[in-house]
Design a protein around this motif. Structure first.
Motif, PDB file in Angstrom:
ATOM      1  N   ALA A 104      41.132  33.878  48.621  1.00  0.00           N
ATOM      2  CA  ALA A 104      40.705  35.234  48.966  1.00  0.00           C
ATOM      3  C   ALA A 104      40.236  35.349  50.412  1.00  0.00           C
ATOM      4  O   ALA A 104      39.917  36.456  50.871  1.00  0.00           O
ATOM      5  N   CYS A 105      40.231  34.236  51.149  1.00  0.00           N
ATOM      6  CA  CYS A 105      39.867  34.278  52.569  1.00  0.00           C
ATOM      7  C   CYS A 105      40.917  34.997  53.405  1.00  0.00           C
ATOM      8  O   CYS A 105      40.640  35.391  54.546  1.00  0.00           O
ATOM      9  N   SER A 106      42.120  35.160  52.899  1.00  0.00           N
ATOM     10  CA  SER A 106      43.195  35.793  53.660  1.00  0.00           C
ATOM     11  C   SER A 106      42.924  37.273  53.883  1.00  0.00           C
ATOM     12  O   SER A 106      42.581  37.994  52.940  1.00  0.00           O
ATOM     13  N   PRO A 107      43.102  37.769  55.110  1.00  0.00           N
ATOM     14  CA  PRO A 107      42.951  39.211  55.354  1.00  0.00           C
ATOM     15  C   PRO A 107      44.084  40.027  54.737  1.00  0.00           C
ATOM     16  O   PRO A 107      44.018  41.257  54.716  1.00  0.00           O
ATOM     17  N   GLU A 108      45.113  39.333  54.211  1.00  0.00           N
ATOM     18  CA  GLU A 108      46.237  40.015  53.576  1.00  0.00           C
ATOM     19  C   GLU A 108      45.887  40.487  52.158  1.00  0.00           C
ATOM     20  O   GLU A 108      46.611  41.300  51.584  1.00  0.00           O
ATOM     21  N   VAL A 109      44.801  39.944  51.583  1.00  0.00           N
ATOM     22  CA  VAL A 109      44.480  40.238  50.191  1.00  0.00           C
ATOM     23  C   VAL A 109      43.058  40.771  50.070  1.00  0.00           C
ATOM     24  O   VAL A 109      42.266  40.721  51.008  1.00  0.00           O
ATOM     25  N   THR A 110      42.754  41.278  48.899  1.00  0.00           N
ATOM     26  CA  THR A 110      41.395  41.664  48.553  1.00  0.00           C
ATOM     27  C   THR A 110      41.115  41.169  47.145  1.00  0.00           C
ATOM     28  O   THR A 110      42.022  40.783  46.415  1.00  0.00           O
ATOM     29  N   SER A 111      39.847  41.157  46.774  1.00  0.00           N
ATOM     30  CA  SER A 111      39.477  40.689  45.447  1.00  0.00           C
ATOM     31  C   SER A 111      38.211  41.401  44.996  1.00  0.00           C
ATOM     32  O   SER A 111      37.678  42.262  45.714  1.00  0.00           O
ATOM     33  N   THR A 112      37.742  41.052  43.818  1.00  0.00           N
ATOM     34  CA  THR A 112      36.596  41.739  43.238  1.00  0.00           C
ATOM     35  C   THR A 112      35.302  41.010  43.572  1.00  0.00           C
ATOM     36  O   THR A 112      35.179  39.804  43.348  1.00  0.00           O
ATOM     37  N   PHE A 113      34.342  41.756  44.103  1.00  0.00           N
ATOM     38  CA  PHE A 113      33.034  41.199  44.444  1.00  0.00           C
ATOM     39  C   PHE A 113      32.099  41.230  43.234  1.00  0.00           C
ATOM     40  O   PHE A 113      32.177  42.131  42.397  1.00  0.00           O
ATOM     41  N   SER A 114      31.210  40.267  43.195  1.00  0.00           N
ATOM     42  CA  SER A 114      30.267  40.180  42.085  1.00  0.00           C
ATOM     43  C   SER A 114      29.458  41.463  41.937  1.00  0.00           C
ATOM     44  O   SER A 114      29.291  41.986  40.829  1.00  0.00           O
ATOM     45  N   TRP A 115      28.951  41.991  43.039  1.00  0.00           N
ATOM     46  CA  TRP A 115      28.074  43.161  42.960  1.00  0.00           C
ATOM     47  C   TRP A 115      28.799  44.379  42.413  1.00  0.00           C
ATOM     48  O   TRP A 115      28.216  45.175  41.677  1.00  0.00           O
ATOM     49  N   GLU A 116      30.098  44.549  42.743  1.00  0.00           N
ATOM     50  CA  GLU A 116      30.802  45.721  42.257  1.00  0.00           C
ATOM     51  C   GLU A 116      31.295  45.540  40.829  1.00  0.00           C
ATOM     52  O   GLU A 116      31.547  46.519  40.127  1.00  0.00           O
ATOM     53  N   LEU A 117      31.422  44.303  40.381  1.00  0.00           N
ATOM     54  CA  LEU A 117      31.743  44.072  38.983  1.00  0.00           C
ATOM     55  C   LEU A 117      30.553  44.385  38.093  1.00  0.00           C
ATOM     56  O   LEU A 117      30.709  44.859  36.965  1.00  0.00           O
ATOM     57  N   LEU A 118      29.359  44.122  38.579  1.00  0.00           N
ATOM     58  CA  LEU A 118      28.160  44.463  37.805  1.00  0.00           C
ATOM     59  C   LEU A 118      27.974  45.973  37.718  1.00  0.00           C
ATOM     60  O   LEU A 118      27.542  46.495  36.683  1.00  0.00           O
ATOM     61  N   ASN A 119      28.313  46.680  38.792  1.00  0.00           N
ATOM     62  CA  ASN A 119      28.183  48.142  38.822  1.00  0.00           C
ATOM     63  C   ASN A 119      29.371  48.718  39.588  1.00  0.00           C
ATOM     64  O   ASN A 119      29.284  48.974  40.794  1.00  0.00           O
ATOM     65  N   PRO A 120      30.503  48.919  38.915  1.00  0.00           N
ATOM     66  CA  PRO A 120      31.707  49.352  39.626  1.00  0.00           C
ATOM     67  C   PRO A 120      31.674  50.807  40.087  1.00  0.00           C
ATOM     68  O   PRO A 120      32.512  51.198  40.907  1.00  0.00           O
ATOM     69  N   LEU A 121      30.733  51.573  39.602  1.00  0.00           N
ATOM     70  CA  LEU A 121      30.606  52.972  40.007  1.00  0.00           C
ATOM     71  C   LEU A 121      29.340  53.154  40.844  1.00  0.00           C
ATOM     72  O   LEU A 121      28.330  52.484  40.604  1.00  0.00           O
ATOM     73  N   PRO A 122      29.375  54.047  41.821  1.00  0.00           N
ATOM     74  CA  PRO A 122      28.150  54.319  42.593  1.00  0.00           C
ATOM     75  C   PRO A 122      27.029  54.776  41.661  1.00  0.00           C
ATOM     76  O   PRO A 122      27.268  55.453  40.654  1.00  0.00           O
ATOM     77  N   PHE A 123      25.816  54.404  42.002  1.00  0.00           N
ATOM     78  CA  PHE A 123      24.691  54.921  41.251  1.00  0.00           C
ATOM     79  C   PHE A 123      24.618  56.445  41.453  1.00  0.00           C
ATOM     80  O   PHE A 123      25.030  56.960  42.504  1.00  0.00           O
ATOM     81  N   PRO A 124      24.103  57.174  40.468  1.00  0.00           N
ATOM     82  CA  PRO A 124      23.990  58.626  40.628  1.00  0.00           C
ATOM     83  C   PRO A 124      23.274  58.985  41.922  1.00  0.00           C
ATOM     84  O   PRO A 124      22.202  58.449  42.229  1.00  0.00           O
ATOM     85  N   GLY A 125      23.896  59.854  42.712  1.00  0.00           N
ATOM     86  CA  GLY A 125      23.320  60.274  43.986  1.00  0.00           C
ATOM     87  C   GLY A 125      23.787  59.468  45.171  1.00  0.00           C
ATOM     88  O   GLY A 125      23.581  59.883  46.325  1.00  0.00           O
ATOM     89  N   ASP A 126      24.428  58.309  44.943  1.00  0.00           N
ATOM     90  CA  ASP A 126      24.924  57.486  46.046  1.00  0.00           C
ATOM     91  C   ASP A 126      26.339  57.899  46.430  1.00  0.00           C
ATOM     92  O   ASP A 126      27.136  58.321  45.585  1.00  0.00           O
ATOM     93  N   ALA A 127      26.649  57.743  47.700  1.00  0.00           N
ATOM     94  CA  ALA A 127      28.010  57.997  48.167  1.00  0.00           C
ATOM     95  C   ALA A 127      28.912  56.852  47.727  1.00  0.00           C
ATOM     96  O   ALA A 127      28.461  55.707  47.629  1.00  0.00           O
ATOM     97  N   PRO A 128      30.202  57.131  47.467  1.00  0.00           N
ATOM     98  CA  PRO A 128      31.109  56.066  47.009  1.00  0.00           C
ATOM     99  C   PRO A 128      31.157  54.850  47.924  1.00  0.00           C
ATOM    100  O   PRO A 128      31.279  53.725  47.460  1.00  0.00           O
TER     101      PRO A 128
END
Length: 384
Positions: A104-128
């Motif tokens: 996942a170090c390649s700038p050609e790809v992306t992957s899932t971060f731990s923090w966004e897997l725990l909360n994949p949606l913005p908290f109410p009131g937060d910008a995306p």
């Protein structure tokens, strides 16, 4: 645990907490009911375990409600183009985490971060695009997690801002081996082995679209994901992501199965007061034998979709093996990629983590028995 869990009650609680009522397509009720039924019948949940599972399931149901509403408010999310380049798949404890984080170090790809897997949606009131509140929440959860189960630090390194397994998104569909790893749910596991997981993978694709929509810089980059869960569902994976390749990691089950049983014990212990470690080993032997047999049969029909990586080779020459896998996947490898990989290796040297201690015997296993049970797999991928 006093009382029993109820899918209907959990759904009502999620509705009250979110102020929403539309769960969308209710196909998820079948796996949810299978999970709840197994927890009530087999789970032997402790008071803490009952509280944690009710809270987790309510949270996931609330996120389903919020996801449906988000898609109504922003229908353009469905137009996001998501391409999964590869899933890293193999038995647990085969070096897939290290390989995932290197690739996942390649700038050609992306992957899932731990923090966004725990909360994949913005908290109410937060910008995306505002990730800081969710990163801070993930850091707090990680501290609690490690305080509750300190042995996990030696088994699976956790980094709130690092890459993590996409199976955590499948948890929201209630189709996930994560439940069988941390709970006593044998009837749910039997359900999971035979159910068509395609709807869950369709939802996984939707979640990836949501994550990409929140971070537009990901557009044009291919997703590189990882989880042992996908061993149970490669036909569904291929159906939903037709161009996806599989990087399959290999290590002798004589080492991986006891190691995973140790991890399962650590994760299950907070949920029940009646854990029998000696029962975990045979359970996972049967589970993994079936999954591997199915994958071997599938590989005969789709040999070009698989790239192999042995644990020993990755440990011996991690950058060299990552370069080889890159080539197989059609990814470029240059000085920037190599520098990023070597920096990650320096920051995550194994001696920075506590040692993981376990024996096969404490989980009802022996090396000889494991070598016999998995001879079909060892002969196919680990002999030469």
């Amino acid at each position: 645990m006093t009382g029993t869990l109820s899918a209907e009650a959990l759904m009502r609680q999620a509705e009250q907490e979110t102020g929403l009522a539309d769960f969308g397509d209710r196909w998820f009720l079948e796996p949810l009911n299978a999970l709840v039924s197994s927890l009530n019948r087999d789970g032997e949940l402790s008071e803490m375990g009952g509280y944690m599972q009710a809270a987790n399931l309510t949270k996931y149901l609330g996120e389903r409600l919020r996801l449906v509403q988000l898609l109504k408010d922003h229908p353009e999310i469905r137009d996001e183009t998501v391409e999964v380049l590869a899933e890293i798949v193999g038995l647990p404890r085969t070096g897939s985490t290290m390989l995932h984080r290197l690739l996942a170090c390649s700038p050609e790809v992306t992957s899932t971060f731990s923090w966004e897997l725990l909360n994949p949606l913005p908290f109410p009131g937060d910008a995306p695009g505002d990730s800081r509140p969710r990163i801070e929440a993930a850091e707090q959860v990680t501290q609690i997690y490690l305080a509750t189960m300190p042995e996990i630090a030696a088994i699976h390194p956790i980094d709130p801002v690092g890459y993590e397994e996409d199976v955590l998104l499948l948890d929201r569909s209630f189709i996930s081996t994560g439940y069988t790893t941390m709970l006593k749910v044998p009837s749910y596991d039997r359900f999971l082995l035979d159910v068509d997981q395609t709807p869950a993978y369709e939802e996984l694709k939707t979640w990836l679209k949501v994550l990409q929509w929140q971070a537009p810089a990901r557009r044009g980059r291919k997703w590189l994901l990882k989880s042992p869960h996908h061993l149970t569902a490669l036909p569904a994976l291929f159906k939903v992501f037709p161009s996806c390749r599989v990087v399959m990691t290999h290590r002798t089950p004589a080492q991986t199965v006891p190691s995973y049983a140790s991890m399962a014990a650590a994760l299950t212990r907070p949920n029940t007061d009646r854990l029998d470690p000696a029962a975990l080993g045979p359970f996972w032997v049967a589970r993994f034998r079936r999954s591997l047999a199915a994958v071997i049969e599938l590989r005969e029909r789709h040999p070009d979709r698989f790239v192999d990586a042995r644990y020993e080779d990755v440990q011996r020459d991690p950058v060299g093996e990552a370069k080889r896998v890159y080539a197989a996947l059609g990814l470029p490898f240059g000085p920037a990629e190599e520098a990023a990989m070597r920096a990650w290796l320096e920051q995550n040297a194994r001696d920075r983590h506590p040692a993981h201690h376990y024996t096969a015997e404490e989980f009802g296993l022996t090396r000889e028995g494991l070598e016999r049970d998995f001879a079909f797999y060892i002969d196919a991928y680990l002999k030469n």
